[in-house]
Scaffold this active site. Structure first.
Site, PDB file in Angstrom:
ATOM      1  N   THR A  16      19.322  18.492   8.443  1.00  0.00           N
ATOM      2  CA  THR A  16      18.784  19.846   8.340  1.00  0.00           C
ATOM      3  C   THR A  16      17.360  19.917   8.891  1.00  0.00           C
ATOM      4  O   THR A  16      16.667  18.914   8.989  1.00  0.00           O
ATOM      5  CB  THR A  16      18.780  20.336   6.872  1.00  0.00           C
ATOM      6  N   ASP A  17      16.960  21.134   9.230  1.00  0.00           N
ATOM      7  CA  ASP A  17      15.599  21.352   9.720  1.00  0.00           C
ATOM      8  C   ASP A  17      14.703  21.819   8.572  1.00  0.00           C
ATOM      9  O   ASP A  17      15.118  21.833   7.412  1.00  0.00           O
ATOM     10  CB  ASP A  17      15.603  22.345  10.889  1.00  0.00           C
ATOM     11  N   GLN A  18      13.497  22.224   8.892  1.00  0.00           N
ATOM     12  CA  GLN A  18      12.532  22.634   7.876  1.00  0.00           C
ATOM     13  C   GLN A  18      12.996  23.858   7.080  1.00  0.00           C
ATOM     14  O   GLN A  18      12.566  24.068   5.954  1.00  0.00           O
ATOM     15  CB  GLN A  18      11.204  22.949   8.568  1.00  0.00           C
ATOM     16  N   MET A  19      13.904  24.629   7.660  1.00  0.00           N
ATOM     17  CA  MET A  19      14.415  25.818   6.974  1.00  0.00           C
ATOM     18  C   MET A  19      15.639  25.509   6.117  1.00  0.00           C
ATOM     19  O   MET A  19      16.226  26.401   5.519  1.00  0.00           O
ATOM     20  CB  MET A  19      14.765  26.892   8.010  1.00  0.00           C
ATOM     21  N   ILE A  21      18.492  24.418   7.256  1.00  0.00           N
ATOM     22  CA  ILE A  21      19.699  24.725   8.036  1.00  0.00           C
ATOM     23  C   ILE A  21      20.006  23.531   8.935  1.00  0.00           C
ATOM     24  O   ILE A  21      19.103  22.882   9.468  1.00  0.00           O
ATOM     25  CB  ILE A  21      19.475  26.000   8.870  1.00  0.00           C
TER      26      ILE A  21
END
Length: 137
Positions: A16-19, A21
């Site tokens: 996942t990324d920082q958001m 997602i």
């Protein structure tokens, strides 16, 4: 053609990324999981390709993202062999969380020999195995 298989995985935090997602490139990795497992299910793992002196080189990949996947989601990847020729294989993919379609994609692969050259597998055991599997499904 329509020979299909289903794979499952749980989204890892590292995907996942920082958001929170799933990072877009991970879907291509999941496609690889799907096609590897499909070949394993039909008793034709990639190691069998390699033993016979062949590999599959990706020459086209695309993915249409519909909904985001998130950490800890239980993901289902439906992989279908759409087309097999003596020179290439085309796969399609559907990625789901429960019944929600998250992404769909396609990859096209060329058969290459040990020298990395595009090759025709028509007169090989690999081709005969693929033909037998396809005709039985």
């Amino acid at each position: 053609m329509g020979l299909s298989g289903t794979s499952r995985l749980r989204v890892r935090y590292a995907e996942t990324d920082q958001m929170g997602i799933v990072y877009h490139a991970n879907y291509l990795i999941w496609f690889e999981v799907g096609r590897t497992e499909l070949f394993r299910e039909i008793n034709l793992p990639y190691t069998r390709f390699e033993e016979q002196g062949f590999s599959l080189a990706v020459i086209e990949a695309n993915c249409r993202y519909r909904k985001p996947a998130r950490y800890d989601d239980d993901i289902k990847i439906v992989t279908t062999i759409d087309k097999v020729t003596t020179r290439s294989v085309t796969f399609s993919y559907l990625v789901y969380r429960d019944e929600t379609l998250l992404a769909q994609g396609k990859t096209v692969h060329l058969f290459i020999n040990k020298e990395g050259r595009h090759t025709d597998i028509r007169d090989t055991d690999l081709w005969r195995q693929l033909q037998m599997i396809i005709s039985n499904n």
